[in-house]
Design a protein around this motif. Structure first.
Motif, PDB file in Angstrom:
ATOM      1  N   ALA A 172       5.668  -0.082  12.084  1.00  0.00           N
ATOM      2  CA  ALA A 172       5.330  -0.924  10.933  1.00  0.00           C
ATOM      3  C   ALA A 172       5.209  -2.386  11.370  1.00  0.00           C
ATOM      4  CB  ALA A 172       6.378  -0.781   9.840  1.00  0.00           C
ATOM      5  N   LEU A 187       1.886  -3.107  12.893  1.00  0.00           N
ATOM      6  CA  LEU A 187       0.857  -3.306  11.858  1.00  0.00           C
ATOM      7  C   LEU A 187       1.030  -4.685  11.212  1.00  0.00           C
ATOM      8  CD1 LEU A 187      -1.516  -2.498  10.136  1.00  0.00           C
ATOM      9  CD2 LEU A 187       0.026  -1.164   8.675  1.00  0.00           C
ATOM     10  N   LEU A 188       2.277  -5.060  10.946  1.00  0.00           N
ATOM     11  CA  LEU A 188       2.507  -6.396  10.371  1.00  0.00           C
ATOM     12  C   LEU A 188       1.956  -7.478  11.311  1.00  0.00           C
ATOM     13  CD1 LEU A 188       3.694  -8.233   8.174  1.00  0.00           C
ATOM     14  CD2 LEU A 188       5.854  -8.201   9.439  1.00  0.00           C
ATOM     15  N   MET A 201      -1.668  -7.635  10.853  1.00  0.00           N
ATOM     16  CA  MET A 201      -2.024  -8.247   9.568  1.00  0.00           C
ATOM     17  C   MET A 201      -1.897  -9.770   9.659  1.00  0.00           C
ATOM     18  SD  MET A 201       0.004  -5.373   7.327  1.00  0.00           S
ATOM     19  CE  MET A 201       0.206  -6.212   5.787  1.00  0.00           C
ATOM     20  N   LEU A 257       7.310  -7.754   1.305  1.00  0.00           N
ATOM     21  CA  LEU A 257       6.752  -6.515   1.831  1.00  0.00           C
ATOM     22  C   LEU A 257       7.399  -5.325   1.135  1.00  0.00           C
ATOM     23  CD1 LEU A 257       6.719  -7.676   5.544  1.00  0.00           C
ATOM     24  CD2 LEU A 257       4.739  -7.487   4.016  1.00  0.00           C
ATOM     25  N   PRO A 300       4.167  -2.562   5.297  1.00  0.00           N
ATOM     26  CA  PRO A 300       3.293  -1.958   6.314  1.00  0.00           C
ATOM     27  C   PRO A 300       3.601  -0.488   6.582  1.00  0.00           C
ATOM     28  CG  PRO A 300       4.613  -3.763   7.246  1.00  0.00           C
ATOM     29  CD  PRO A 300       4.789  -3.810   5.763  1.00  0.00           C
ATOM     30  N   LYS A 313      -4.648  -0.303   2.379  1.00  0.00           N
ATOM     31  CA  LYS A 313      -4.806  -1.516   3.194  1.00  0.00           C
ATOM     32  C   LYS A 313      -5.789  -2.490   2.569  1.00  0.00           C
ATOM     33  CE  LYS A 313      -3.602   0.546   7.595  1.00  0.00           C
ATOM     34  NZ  LYS A 313      -4.140   1.291   8.734  1.00  0.00           N
TER      35      LYS A 313
END
Ligand code: SF4
Ligand code: URA
Length: 254
Positions: free
Chosen positions: A125, A128-129, A132, A187, A222, A232
Motif C-alpha cells: 500500500a 502505491l501511496l 500517488m 487515507l 491505498p 483509483k
C-alpha cells in the motif's frame, strides 16, 4: 469514446504494474515510465535535510537540533505503553517525510512491514501511496509528512480499536499542530472516523472537511485501491483537488 488523458494513462500504468508485479519503487526511470513526464524535483527546504536523515529504516533518527519538539515527541512515543498495542510492537511508527511539510497524509496504523522498519507506508500500500504522491508532483520525503492514527501495529492488521485510537490521538494531534500543514489527506475510513467521528468514506471522499482551520480531503486508502482498482479514478480526482490548492497540475505529456 473520449480520448484517453494523462489520468487514464496513470490508471493503466498502475494496473500493468500490479499485474506484472513490476518494480514500483520510485526510481527516476520508473517514474518516467509511469508518468511519461519529467519528474518535478522540489528544492528541499533547509529542514528537509534533517527529515531525510530521519528516514533511515529501522534505525532511530539522527537528532535534529532544530526540531526538538518533534524529536522529544518521538522519544515519548517510542516508550509509550498507553494501550495494548504497545507490548506487541516491534517498532513504534512515528512518521515519515518532513515535519515542516505543507501536505500531510494520515493513515490507519502500521502493518507488518511498517512494524518491522519503523517507517509508515513502506509495504505494498505504501508503494502505491508513493506513486500517488509522485503523480501529484510532490516529493514524498521532502514535501510530505505521513503519519497514522495509531503508532503501533494492531495484531493481524486489524483496524485499531476505539480505545487504542483514543489513547494514541493526543500524539497525532501534537504532530498535526507541529507540522501545521496547508492540507491534510485522510487515507480511508479509519482516520475519518477517529479525527472527525464520521462514517462513510464512500460518501464523504472528495469532500473538504476542516480540522482546526486546516482543509482536509478524505480519500480512499491505498490498500483499498489495490483491491478495487476502478476506485483509483475517484482517488485521483480527490488528489487533483488537493493539488489545485497548491497550484500544481499533473506534469504535461511531452
Ligand atoms: Fe502508545 Fe499509541 Fe503505541 Fe498505543 S498505539 S502504545 S497509545 S504509541
Ligand atoms: N497502512 C496504513 O494505514 N498505515 C501504514 O503505515 C501502512 C499501511
Amino acid at each position: 469514446m473520449r480520448k484517453p488523458d494523462i489520468f487514464d494513462e496513470i490508471i493503466q500504468c498502475l494496473k500493468t504494474s500490479e499485474k506484472t508485479g513490476a518494480d514500483t519503487s520510485m526510481s527516476e526511470a520508473t517514474l518516467h515510465d509511469f508518468y511519461s513526464a519529467p519528474v518535478r524535483k522540489a528544492a528541499p527546504r533547509p529542514q528537509a535535510q534533517v527529515a531525510l536523515a530521519q528516514n533511515i529504516q529501522g534505525v532511530p533518527p539522527a537528532y535534529a537540533p532544530d526540531l526538538p519538539e518533534w524529536e522529544s515527541l518521538r522519544t515519548e512515543c517510542a516508550a509509550c505503553m498507553k494501550c495494548r498495542l504497545g507490548p506487541t510492537r516491534t517498532n513504534m511508527v512515528f512518521a515519515d517525510g518532513n515535519p515542516h511539510a505543507e501536505l500531510m497524509f494520515i493513515g490507519e496504523g502500521p502493518g507488518a512491514d511498517e512494524d518491522a522498519t519503523g517507517v509508515p507506508f513502506v509495504g505494498r500500500a505504501g508503494e502505491l501511496l508513493s506513486r500517488m504522491i509522485a503523480a501529484m508532483t510532490f516529493d514524498r520525503k521532502t514535501e510530505t509528512c505521513i503519519a497514522n492514527i495509531v503508532k503501533c501495529r494492531p495484531p493481524g492488521n486489524r483496524n485499531p480499536a476505539d480505545d487504542e485510537a483514543a489513547a494514541c490521538m493526543p500524539y497525532l494531534k501534537r504532530q498535526i499542530a507541529m507540522v501545521n500543514p496547508k492540507v491534510i489527506v485522510l487515507l480511508g475510513a479509519v482516520p475519518l472516523l477517529y479525527l472527525f467521528n464520521l462514517k462513510g468514506i464512500m460518501r464523504l471522499r472528495g469532500r473538504w472537511l476542516d480540522y482546526d482551520g486546516i482543509p482536509v480531503m478524505p480519500t480512499y486508502h491505498p490498500a483499498f485501491l489495490l483491491r478495487n482498482p476502478p476506485a483509483k479514478k475517484d482517488a485521483w480526482a480527490d488528489l487533483q483537488a488537493v493539488m489545485a490548492v497548491f497550484g500544481r497540475k499533473p506534469a504535461p505529456r511531452r
